[in-house]
Scaffold this active site. Structure first.
Site, PDB file in Angstrom:
ATOM      1  N   HIS A 243      -7.978 -60.272  15.354  1.00  0.00           N
ATOM      2  CA  HIS A 243      -9.355 -59.806  15.142  1.00  0.00           C
ATOM      3  C   HIS A 243     -10.238 -59.876  16.397  1.00  0.00           C
ATOM      4  O   HIS A 243     -10.724 -58.860  16.900  1.00  0.00           O
ATOM      5  CB  HIS A 243     -10.038 -60.653  14.059  1.00  0.00           C
ATOM      6  CG  HIS A 243      -9.293 -60.759  12.767  1.00  0.00           C
ATOM      7  ND1 HIS A 243      -9.305 -59.763  11.830  1.00  0.00           N
ATOM      8  CD2 HIS A 243      -8.532 -61.749  12.239  1.00  0.00           C
ATOM      9  CE1 HIS A 243      -8.581 -60.139  10.771  1.00  0.00           C
ATOM     10  NE2 HIS A 243      -8.107 -61.334  11.001  1.00  0.00           N
TER      11      HIS A 243
HETATM   12  C1  BDR Z   1     -12.521 -63.582  11.373  1.00  0.00           C
HETATM   13  O1  BDR Z   1     -12.496 -64.811  10.655  1.00  0.00           O
HETATM   14  C2  BDR Z   1     -11.836 -65.801  11.399  1.00  0.00           C
HETATM   15  O2  BDR Z   1     -10.902 -66.434  10.604  1.00  0.00           O
HETATM   16  C3  BDR Z   1     -11.250 -65.137  12.609  1.00  0.00           C
HETATM   17  O3  BDR Z   1     -11.344 -65.993  13.737  1.00  0.00           O
HETATM   18  C4  BDR Z   1     -12.084 -63.895  12.792  1.00  0.00           C
HETATM   19  O4  BDR Z   1     -13.217 -64.147  13.582  1.00  0.00           O
HETATM   20  C5  BDR Z   1     -11.660 -62.570  10.645  1.00  0.00           C
HETATM   21  O5  BDR Z   1     -12.142 -62.362   9.355  1.00  0.00           O
END
Ligand code: BDR
Ligand code: CA
Length: 313
Positions: A243
């Site tokens: 992400h």
């Molecule tokens: C986001 O949530 C976190 O778990 C990850 O680091 C990312 O920023 C994805 O939904």
């Protein structure tokens, strides 16, 4: 062009770690003014520690890391150890950081730094819940003028949600903070799940990290291996979504991404859909666009860029 001045606001998190490494590996394009930790994937003490572990992994003990808010504006903290492990950075065995936290609160660092820079010159890069940024905007509204752009990971439209059926984790954890940021009037670039679920660490991509045969390459391979176990099981996909690095990759090669300028509102009232990013993708309202909401990524280009840059560390 001089490098873009940024503040990374983060809750590491293996994918946050990779986003930070990509920024630190790209000094021609990105100048990291500081890193601010926020409670999110794991509690603040761990995110503040993990951010320093990552700086040390990159050999950058000069980067200032500040601890920020330890809970959302109006709610109890929700964490994601089920994805990231107990430490938030499970996977590789990395030494405890030697570098200390910088003195002062992350929110004050954000305020002082923005005030010290020319109007419209600092890009904020939130990779976690938006508590630090919203608190700074509330405490010192004059700083909003000094922001160039906000490029954040959060939200979803077609992919809807990952922590609830209708909400993405970063927005869900602190929806009131997200609401403040989306109403700030600054240009916002959103990397939602719609994009990040196309940035999958497949086996060949993970092998490419390992083939760097460096401390950083091995650590990134082990980090992504770790959270794959959760995502592969959940989505049945060829690999886990990476992400947060979409944010820092956008600063280096924006042409890897495409999307639409749309209105995005945050659901703060309903229990059922709390934290939903209500994006007017089809233009069915007359609400004014407030964000560039991304939808597509050139995933091969993204992983090539990432691997090339990690090789520099
Ligand atoms: C986001 O949530 C976190 O778990 C990850 O680091 C990312 O920023 C994805 O939904
Ligand atoms: Ca994150």
């Amino acid at each position: 062009m001089p490098p873009r001045k940024i503040i990374i606001d983060t809750d590491p998190g293996q994918d946050d770690a990779v986003a930070i490494l990509l920024a630190l590996a790209s000094p021609d394009e990105i100048e990291v003014l500081g890193i601010t930790a926020v409670a999110g994937n794991v509690p603040l003490a761990l995110t503040a520690k993990n951010a320093r572990i990552v700086c040390e992994l990159a050999g950058r003990t000069d980067v200032r890391v500040y601890a920020g808010c330890d809970k959302p504006l109006n709610r109890a903290l929700v964490t994601a150890e089920h994805v990231h492990g107990k430490t938030g950075l499970d996977g590789p065995v990395l030494p405890d950081p030697q570098m200390p936290l910088a003195d002062g609160h992350a929110v004050d660092f954000i305020i002082d730094t923005l005030r010290a820079e020319e109007p419209g010159t600092v890009t904020l890069c939130p990779l976690g819940p938006l508590t630090n940024i919203a608190t700074a905007f509330r405490k010192a509204p004059d700083i909003i003028d000094h922001v160039q752009e906000i490029v954040l990971m959060g939200g979803a439209y077609f992919e809807v949600g990952n922590i609830t059926p209708t909400a993405e984790f970063n927005i869900y954890v602190d929806p009131e903070a997200a609401d403040i940021v989306f109403k700030s009037g600054k240009p916002i670039v959103v990397m939602p799940l719609d994009v990040t679920h196309k940035a999958l660490v497949t086996k060949p991509r993970n092998d490419a990290f390992r083939a760097l045969d460096s401390k950083v390459g091995n650590a990134v391979a082990e980090m992504t291996d770790f959270f794959e176990r959760f995502d592969k099981e959940k989505y049945g996909s060829a690999g886990a979504p990476l992400h947060d690095p979409c944010v820092t990759a956008y600063l280096i090669r924006p042409e890897l991404f495409s999307g639409r300028r749309v209105n995005v509102e945050i659901e703060t009232g309903s229990d059922l859909t709390l934290g939903m990013t209500v994006a007017d993708w089809w233009g069915v309202t007359n609400r004014a666009p407030n964000a560039l909401f991304m939808g597509e990524i050139d995933a091969d280009g993204f992983f090539t860029l990432l691997t090339e840059r990690l090789a520099r560390l």
